[in-house]
Design an enzyme around this catalytic site. Structure first.
Site: not given
Length: 185
Positions: A61, A99
């Site tokens: 990701s 993230k």
């Protein structure tokens, strides 16, 4: 003179008093080295327990910025995050996500035509790959980030599970800001 010093050394090596004294000195030196090692070990553990943390990236990701199985070191006790910071998040299921912060408290986030806008300005993250699409019908845009929360995205937008699915993230769930990454695998 050299022969005399060799004789003296040999005599010292067989003399029980000198042998005991040398053995005691070696034990003392070993104890000092062990104590120094333990002190360094305790300091490193203390640093990681109170000021830093370590985690791994699980999945793609954050590609191309971070890769699957990269080790990341984060700084704890940071309560101020800004857009662009990469953070480690504690998820309710026990997972740790890594993230990028896109928006902070008070910012308005909108996703339109595969682009993301913060406060009406298009956000371009040079590291980001893939299309930025809304992923959940439960989250409506424009979305205003509430106090003590952030909006996060993975750099690999098409495979990332992030604020587009889970909503904004509370600051208290952020473990820390990523400072270093190590690509071992």
């Amino acid at each position: 003179m050299e022969i005399e010093s060799i004789k003296q050394k040999v005599l010292e090596d067989v003399d029980p008093v000198v042998k005991k004294k040398k053995a005691k000195e070696r034990r003392k030196q070993r104890l000092i080295v062990i104590m120094q090692f333990l002190l360094v070990f305790v300091v490193i553990i203390g640093l990681f327990h109170f000021f830093m943390g370590i985690s791994t990236v699980d999945g793609g990701s954050m590609y191309p910025t971070l890769h699957d199985k990269n080790i990341v070191i984060y700084e704890r006790h940071n309560s101020e995050y800004k857009a662009g910071d990469i953070v480690a998040l504690d998820m309710p299921n026990g997972d740790v996500y890594v993230k990028r912060v896109i928006a902070v408290a008070g910012d308005t986030v909108n996703i339109d035509r595969e682009k993301i806008y913060v406060n009406g300005e298009e956000v371009t993250t040079p590291q980001a790959v893939g299309k930025t699409e809304a992923k959940s019908d439960k989250i409506t845009y424009p979305l205003t980030v509430e106090d003590k929360q952030v909006f996060v995205l993975g750099d690999n937008r098409e495979v990332s599970r992030d604020s587009r699915e889970i909503g904004t993230v509370k600051i208290k769930n952020i473990k820390g800001k990523i400072r270093w990454s190590i690509g071992i695998f």
